[in-house]
Design a protein around this motif. Structure first.
Motif, short mmCIF file in Angstrom:
data_model
loop_
_atom_site.label_atom_id
_atom_site.label_comp_id
_atom_site.label_asym_id
_atom_site.label_seq_id
_atom_site.Cartn_x
_atom_site.Cartn_y
_atom_site.Cartn_z
N UNK A 97 0.17 1.01 -15.92
CA UNK A 97 -0.06 0.24 -17.13
C UNK A 97 -1.50 0.49 -17.59
N UNK A 98 -1.72 0.49 -18.90
CA UNK A 98 -3.06 0.73 -19.41
C UNK A 98 -3.28 -0.05 -20.71
N UNK A 99 -4.54 -0.40 -20.94
CA UNK A 99 -4.94 -1.10 -22.17
C UNK A 99 -5.80 -0.17 -23.01
N UNK A 108 -4.10 9.70 -22.72
CA UNK A 108 -4.78 8.93 -21.68
C UNK A 108 -6.19 8.53 -22.10
N UNK A 109 -6.86 9.37 -22.89
CA UNK A 109 -8.24 9.04 -23.26
C UNK A 109 -8.35 7.94 -24.29
N UNK A 110 -7.20 7.49 -24.82
CA UNK A 110 -7.20 6.34 -25.72
C UNK A 110 -7.34 5.02 -24.95
N UNK A 111 -7.21 5.09 -23.63
CA UNK A 111 -7.10 3.89 -22.82
C UNK A 111 -8.34 3.66 -21.96
N UNK A 137 -7.93 0.60 -28.88
CA UNK A 137 -7.56 0.26 -30.25
C UNK A 137 -6.37 -0.69 -30.27
N UNK A 138 -6.06 -1.18 -31.47
CA UNK A 138 -4.94 -2.11 -31.62
C UNK A 138 -3.63 -1.41 -31.97
N UNK A 139 -3.75 -0.16 -32.41
CA UNK A 139 -2.55 0.59 -32.80
C UNK A 139 -2.05 1.42 -31.62
N UNK A 140 -0.82 1.89 -31.76
CA UNK A 140 -0.20 2.61 -30.65
C UNK A 140 -1.00 3.87 -30.31
N UNK A 141 -0.96 4.24 -29.05
CA UNK A 141 -1.75 5.37 -28.57
C UNK A 141 -0.98 6.08 -27.47
N UNK A 142 -1.00 7.41 -27.51
CA UNK A 142 -0.20 8.19 -26.57
C UNK A 142 -1.00 9.03 -25.59
N UNK A 189 -3.65 -2.37 -28.13
CA UNK A 189 -2.40 -1.69 -27.80
C UNK A 189 -2.33 -1.53 -26.29
N UNK A 190 -1.12 -1.49 -25.79
CA UNK A 190 -0.89 -1.30 -24.37
C UNK A 190 0.05 -0.12 -24.17
N UNK A 191 -0.01 0.46 -22.99
CA UNK A 191 0.86 1.61 -22.74
C UNK A 191 1.29 1.71 -21.30
N UNK A 192 2.34 2.49 -21.10
CA UNK A 192 2.81 2.84 -19.76
C UNK A 192 2.76 4.37 -19.64
#
Length: 124
Positions: free
Chosen positions: A96-98, A108-111, A101-106, A33-36
């Protein structure tokens, strides 16, 4: 060396649009999963949007719903953030962060991996 490099930030008037890109190198993130996230001066880093590994699931912070769209191109190892109807309160450094896990994450410590950030400034 794993790198996430953001681009596309800049100065825009309120109501305008910007498209941020995040290019990954050093390894593929096609199963992550990726996030902003964003961080304004004097404030904590906050979640903006996340997308699952396949792009099939997305999730947004309430303050950007209907205005921002996250997408990804796994062939290019790149994730995007289309930002429309920008407001002065959107002014921040966008990261941007990776995720691990493969599922969505909200959170910061998921990244595990973070880019250096790109400045977005919205004038009124």
């Amino acid at each position: 060396q794993v790198q996430l490099v953001e681009s596309g930030g800049g100065l825009v008037q309120a109501g305008g649009s910007l498209r941020l890109s995040c290019a990954a190198s050093g390894r593929t993130f096609s199963t992550n999963a990726m996030g902003w996230f964003r961080q304004a001066p004097g404030k904590e880093r906050e979640f903006v949007a996340t997308i699952s590994w396949s792009g099939g699931t997305t999730y947004y912070a309430d303050f950007v719903k209907g205005r921002f769209t996250i997408s990804r191109d796994n062939a290019l190892n790149t994730v995007y953030l289309q930002m429309n109807s920008l407001k002065p309160e959107d002014t921040a450094v966008y990261y941007c962060a990776a995720a691990a896990t493969s599922t969505i994450a909200t959170m910061t410590w998921h990244y595990d991996y973070w880019g250096q950030g790109t400045q977005v400034t919205v004038s009124s």
